[in-house]
Scaffold this active site. Structure first.
Site, PDB file in Angstrom:
ATOM      1  N   THR A 162      27.922  -6.332  48.005  1.00 52.89           N
ATOM      2  CA  THR A 162      28.304  -6.256  49.422  1.00 52.89           C
ATOM      3  C   THR A 162      29.119  -7.503  49.758  1.00 52.89           C
ATOM      4  OG1 THR A 162      26.085  -7.086  49.986  1.00 52.89           O
ATOM      5  CG2 THR A 162      26.461  -4.716  50.187  1.00 52.89           C
ATOM      6  N   LYS A 188      22.596  -7.776  42.606  1.00 54.32           N
ATOM      7  CA  LYS A 188      23.447  -8.136  43.729  1.00 54.32           C
ATOM      8  C   LYS A 188      22.601  -8.860  44.756  1.00 54.32           C
ATOM      9  CE  LYS A 188      23.998  -6.491  47.331  1.00 54.32           C
ATOM     10  NZ  LYS A 188      23.541  -6.832  48.743  1.00 54.32           N
ATOM     11  N   THR A 199      20.092  -9.412  51.277  1.00 50.78           N
ATOM     12  CA  THR A 199      19.576  -8.108  50.781  1.00 50.78           C
ATOM     13  C   THR A 199      19.845  -8.181  49.299  1.00 50.78           C
ATOM     14  OG1 THR A 199      20.268  -7.305  52.799  1.00 50.78           O
ATOM     15  CG2 THR A 199      20.443  -5.759  50.927  1.00 50.78           C
ATOM     16  N   GLU A 285      25.777 -16.567  50.816  1.00 53.25           N
ATOM     17  CA  GLU A 285      26.917 -16.415  51.716  1.00 53.25           C
ATOM     18  C   GLU A 285      27.407 -17.770  52.214  1.00 53.25           C
ATOM     19  OE1 GLU A 285      25.987 -11.959  53.420  1.00 53.25           O
ATOM     20  OE2 GLU A 285      25.159 -13.685  54.480  1.00 53.25           O
ATOM     21  N   ASN A 407      28.344 -13.811  58.752  1.00 45.89           N
ATOM     22  CA  ASN A 407      27.332 -12.973  59.377  1.00 45.89           C
ATOM     23  C   ASN A 407      27.630 -12.661  60.841  1.00 45.89           C
ATOM     24  OD1 ASN A 407      24.968 -12.376  57.470  1.00 45.89           O
ATOM     25  ND2 ASN A 407      25.538 -14.482  57.022  1.00 45.89           N
ATOM     26  N   THR A 412      32.029  -5.765  60.922  1.00 44.86           N
ATOM     27  CA  THR A 412      33.447  -5.523  61.124  1.00 44.86           C
ATOM     28  C   THR A 412      34.278  -6.018  59.956  1.00 44.86           C
ATOM     29  OG1 THR A 412      33.607  -7.610  62.350  1.00 44.86           O
ATOM     30  CG2 THR A 412      33.257  -5.609  63.626  1.00 44.86           C
TER      31      THR A 412
END
Length: 412
Positions: A162, A188, A199, A285, A407, A412
């Protein structure tokens, strides 16, 4: 090599993939679940029904695919896994469950396996129904995409990502009864990562002969020391799942805890989990570095684990690591609030090899050397409690401006 397992027990397979163990094929493709052209659906298929086990998120709100996979795994066997990214199929009610079962049914039909031998996994945005026309289109195209070489394995690894920037893979070989046994994994995970099935999705394959009970026990033990010891942001997902499958095609005598080669197999298995877990933490991230926290001298391993998790999960510690600030006060504060027995007069802290605290008292250290060390891409924080024999290691990353940016615009 891994920090928690014995290197001599196994051999790292360079460029090994999820299909290196005998009997497995994998693949992936783009079916339209993602707005980009990145792969978003994939599958792993075994030539034979494989011994299988899984562990799942502890989040109370568990996504529909977990219910389906638990049901499939009730007999300790799987032959295929189908997974999509771009949509978590979580908090989607009865329709979400119907869609997860429909994924299982379609995958069984297209891959030529029994429906009860198929696991389903999903990852992505929570609360949106799957585009089932795209899912069915993708599943119908999956058989032609499956293969047993590095290209197909790469396509599968890409299909499960992702916000990840890189794929996560690991592979080792272990000698069992004089036969070469292979263990591999792909994972992942980048955000919404926290201990207790932090996640993330992970899939492991092996060609060892092993029973379901032994595999499940090993999977839980390895998870507790690896995947459950990582954090990125303190959030535990609705979809976390780790599935292990073993084809038995290596032909060894069945592995149990009494087998003379059990420790070697367990070491290799745990190493694969550790590599994948650390890769998830490193790819957090917005992260710029991997942060490792080693705790020694705890009253027990469990206590040391709790302290290591608290330090690695501290937003203040993570922010200091991003700023390359040798602020040991944030570390000692996290140790003190972990809710574990600690002698406030005996704690040592090091940043790499740089001692900043001894017996809970500050020591003079070279600030420039500390700055240079904290600016590297891998930082180790060592906490010695001098209070017992317990040890633990946890992994995480720094907290950066980019984490907020990613985040703030996730949908979007």
């Amino acid at each position: 090599m891994g920090t928690n397992v014995k290197q001599q027990a196994y051999t790292v397979v360079e460029n090994g993939t999820i299909v290196t163990p005998r009997g497995f094929a994998a693949g992936g493709l783009h079916c339209g679940l993602k707005k980009t052209s990145r792969n978003d659906i994939g599958a792993i298929r075994c030539e034979v029904p494989a011994t299988a086990a899984a562990v799942y998120t502890t989040n109370v709100f568990q996504a529909a695919p977990l219910k389906v996979t638990r049901e499939s795994l009730s007999n300790g066997r799987l032959q295929a896994v189908v997974v999509n990214s771009g949509n978590a199929n979580a908090c989607t009610g009865q329709q979400g469950e119907k869609d997860a079962y429909a994924m299982r049914s379609a995958a069984a039909r297209e891959l030529g396996v029994a429906e009860e031998d198929v696991a389903v996994a999903s990852t992505g945005v929570i609360g949106e129904l799957l585009k089932m026309d795209a899912v069915h289109s993708g599943i119908s195209a999956l058989p032609a995409s499956l293969g047993q070489n590095a290209h197909e394995a790469e396509q599968f690894s890409q299909a499960i990502l992702t916000t990840d920037l890189v794929k996560k893979e690991a592979c080792v070989s272990v000698v069992v009864n004089g036969k070469n046994v292979t263990i591999a994994g792909a994972a992942k995970g980048s955000g919404m990562i926290h201990p207790n099935m932090a996640t993330m999705l992970a899939f492991m394959t092996s060609d060892a002969v092993i029973g379901a009970e032994a595999l499940h026990s090993l999977l839980r033990q390895a998870t507790n020391h690896t995947f459950n010891m990582i954090t990125v942001d303190g959030d535990t997902s609705t979809n976390d799942m780790l599935v292990a499958m073993s084809s038995g095609m290596a032909g060894n005598e069945e592995l149990t805890t009494d087998h003379p080669d059990w420790e070697a197999f367990a070491a290799g298995f745990t190493y694969v989990c550790e590599v994948l877990a650390k890769a998830i933490a490193r790819d957090g991230e917005g992260a710029t570095k991997l942060v490792e926290v080693q705790v020694t001298g705890g009253v027990s391993d469990e206590s040391a684990q709790a302290i290591a998790k608290t330090v690695i999960g501290s937003s203040l510690v993570k922010s200091a690591m991003f700023g390359a600030d040798a602020n040991w006060g944030r570390i000692i504060a996290a140790v003190g609030r972990a809710g574990q027995p600690v002698n406030p007069d005996t704690v040592d802290i090091r940043l790499g090899d740089i001692s900043v605290l001894e017996q809970s008292r500050p020591v003079v250290f070279d600030e420039e050397a500390a700055l240079a060390y904290l600016q590297t891409d891998t930082v180790r924080i060592v906490v010695d409690l001098h209070h017992g024999e317990g040890t633990a290691t946890a992994w995480g990353c720094d907290l950066t401006y980019d984490y907020v940016r990613i985040n703030a615009a996730y949908r979007t």
